[in-house]
Design a protein around this motif. Sequence first.
Motif, PDB file in Angstrom:
ATOM      1  N   ASP A  61      -0.328 -20.694 -46.287  1.00  0.00           N
ATOM      2  CA  ASP A  61      -0.858 -20.717 -44.917  1.00  0.00           C
ATOM      3  C   ASP A  61      -1.279 -19.327 -44.456  1.00  0.00           C
ATOM      4  O   ASP A  61      -1.521 -19.093 -43.280  1.00  0.00           O
ATOM      5  CB  ASP A  61       0.170 -21.304 -43.948  1.00  0.00           C
ATOM      6  CG  ASP A  61       1.448 -20.452 -43.834  1.00  0.00           C
ATOM      7  OD1 ASP A  61       1.601 -19.498 -44.629  1.00  0.00           O
ATOM      8  OD2 ASP A  61       2.284 -20.751 -42.973  1.00  0.00           O
ATOM      9  N   VAL A  95      -2.127 -27.058 -45.548  1.00  0.00           N
ATOM     10  CA  VAL A  95      -1.457 -25.920 -46.181  1.00  0.00           C
ATOM     11  C   VAL A  95      -1.022 -26.214 -47.616  1.00  0.00           C
ATOM     12  O   VAL A  95      -0.533 -25.320 -48.306  1.00  0.00           O
ATOM     13  CB  VAL A  95      -0.222 -25.470 -45.355  1.00  0.00           C
ATOM     14  CG1 VAL A  95      -0.669 -24.887 -44.012  1.00  0.00           C
ATOM     15  CG2 VAL A  95       0.767 -26.610 -45.154  1.00  0.00           C
ATOM     16  N   ILE A 135      -4.881 -18.922 -42.811  1.00  0.00           N
ATOM     17  CA  ILE A 135      -5.225 -19.887 -41.764  1.00  0.00           C
ATOM     18  C   ILE A 135      -4.960 -19.263 -40.399  1.00  0.00           C
ATOM     19  O   ILE A 135      -3.885 -18.746 -40.124  1.00  0.00           O
ATOM     20  CB  ILE A 135      -4.389 -21.183 -41.901  1.00  0.00           C
ATOM     21  CG1 ILE A 135      -4.731 -21.877 -43.228  1.00  0.00           C
ATOM     22  CG2 ILE A 135      -4.642 -22.117 -40.716  1.00  0.00           C
ATOM     23  CD1 ILE A 135      -3.846 -23.068 -43.532  1.00  0.00           C
ATOM     24  N   LEU A 145       5.091 -27.117 -37.975  1.00  0.00           N
ATOM     25  CA  LEU A 145       3.864 -26.475 -38.440  1.00  0.00           C
ATOM     26  C   LEU A 145       2.921 -26.308 -37.260  1.00  0.00           C
ATOM     27  O   LEU A 145       2.666 -27.275 -36.522  1.00  0.00           O
ATOM     28  CB  LEU A 145       3.208 -27.321 -39.541  1.00  0.00           C
ATOM     29  CG  LEU A 145       1.982 -26.725 -40.218  1.00  0.00           C
ATOM     30  CD1 LEU A 145       2.341 -25.440 -40.967  1.00  0.00           C
ATOM     31  CD2 LEU A 145       1.359 -27.728 -41.186  1.00  0.00           C
ATOM     32  N   TYR A 146       2.420 -25.101 -37.079  1.00  0.00           N
ATOM     33  CA  TYR A 146       1.570 -24.765 -35.940  1.00  0.00           C
ATOM     34  C   TYR A 146       2.269 -25.075 -34.612  1.00  0.00           C
ATOM     35  O   TYR A 146       1.646 -25.518 -33.641  1.00  0.00           O
ATOM     36  CB  TYR A 146       0.236 -25.520 -36.023  1.00  0.00           C
ATOM     37  CG  TYR A 146      -0.479 -25.318 -37.331  1.00  0.00           C
ATOM     38  CD1 TYR A 146      -0.799 -24.051 -37.795  1.00  0.00           C
ATOM     39  CD2 TYR A 146      -0.791 -26.416 -38.138  1.00  0.00           C
ATOM     40  CE1 TYR A 146      -1.435 -23.868 -39.014  1.00  0.00           C
ATOM     41  CE2 TYR A 146      -1.427 -26.253 -39.364  1.00  0.00           C
ATOM     42  CZ  TYR A 146      -1.737 -24.972 -39.792  1.00  0.00           C
ATOM     43  OH  TYR A 146      -2.357 -24.801 -41.009  1.00  0.00           O
ATOM     44  N   ASN A 153      -4.768 -20.147 -36.485  1.00  0.00           N
ATOM     45  CA  ASN A 153      -4.614 -21.346 -35.644  1.00  0.00           C
ATOM     46  C   ASN A 153      -4.024 -20.948 -34.289  1.00  0.00           C
ATOM     47  O   ASN A 153      -3.147 -20.109 -34.229  1.00  0.00           O
ATOM     48  CB  ASN A 153      -3.700 -22.354 -36.340  1.00  0.00           C
ATOM     49  CG  ASN A 153      -3.643 -23.685 -35.618  1.00  0.00           C
ATOM     50  OD1 ASN A 153      -2.877 -23.855 -34.691  1.00  0.00           O
ATOM     51  ND2 ASN A 153      -4.444 -24.634 -36.077  1.00  0.00           N
ATOM     52  N   HIS A 179       2.908 -19.933 -40.361  1.00  0.00           N
ATOM     53  CA  HIS A 179       2.736 -21.069 -39.448  1.00  0.00           C
ATOM     54  C   HIS A 179       3.823 -22.131 -39.576  1.00  0.00           C
ATOM     55  O   HIS A 179       3.847 -23.080 -38.792  1.00  0.00           O
ATOM     56  CB  HIS A 179       1.385 -21.748 -39.707  1.00  0.00           C
ATOM     57  CG  HIS A 179       0.203 -20.885 -39.388  1.00  0.00           C
ATOM     58  ND1 HIS A 179      -0.128 -20.494 -38.111  1.00  0.00           N
ATOM     59  CD2 HIS A 179      -0.733 -20.333 -40.210  1.00  0.00           C
ATOM     60  CE1 HIS A 179      -1.217 -19.738 -38.142  1.00  0.00           C
ATOM     61  NE2 HIS A 179      -1.604 -19.624 -39.402  1.00  0.00           N
TER      62      HIS A 179
END
Length: 238
Positions: free
Chosen positions: A233, A220, A236, A154-155, A238, A142
Amino acid sequence: MHILMIEDNAAVGEMMEMFFQKEEWEAAFIQDGKEGLETFLERDSYWDLIILDLNLPSMDGMQICREIRKVSQTVPVIMLTAKDTESDQVIGLEIGADDYVTKPFSPLTLIARIKALHRRAGLTSFPEEEKENEEGKIETKHLSIHSKTREAFLYGKQIEGLTPKEFDLLYAMAQSPKQVFSREQLLSIVWNYDYFGDERTVDAHIKKLRQKIDQNGPQVIQTVWGVGYKFDDTNIEN
């Protein structure tokens, strides 16, 4: 390098001026808190590094640091504190200072701190120091982080307002996902010199880093109790 030193002790300023000249750095020395802040605000993008005394006339270093961070999240700030003000040191780090030096200090110690912090901020390099790796990029599930541009995504969203030390902490841990780093290891890797501060320095910066990560999505940076911290991460979605 352009340095703004806000310090009410004229003797300290005069001493450091000689050392700055030897390094061929340009510096402005202000002895009043409000005047120092105004000097910064007049040309906020001009200054490469701020040295800020904690106790100043008209406005203290804590207030000045808060105001600086409203304008710039990235300009490195070194705070000067007395030896018996550990709580002030931690608070200073939490509100945005990147490092602190306790008084009385050796000019050479401050010069070393400036070089380490300035290099890690990615603003310049010094002949005796190693060059960054050519890639300078890390990608995980991510996270995408770039050492040359000092940007972290991030994301799919940029993590906003990372200070130099917060960026360096994230970069260091992201290089080895799931590896647990002790506070001592992070002090050595990120501060990159024989650091005599206490381990709460790391905790203060991790706290601020997490607050900024929270704005993007799930956390994270994980605490491994009794050991330290790690970046992970992998689990996770997302």
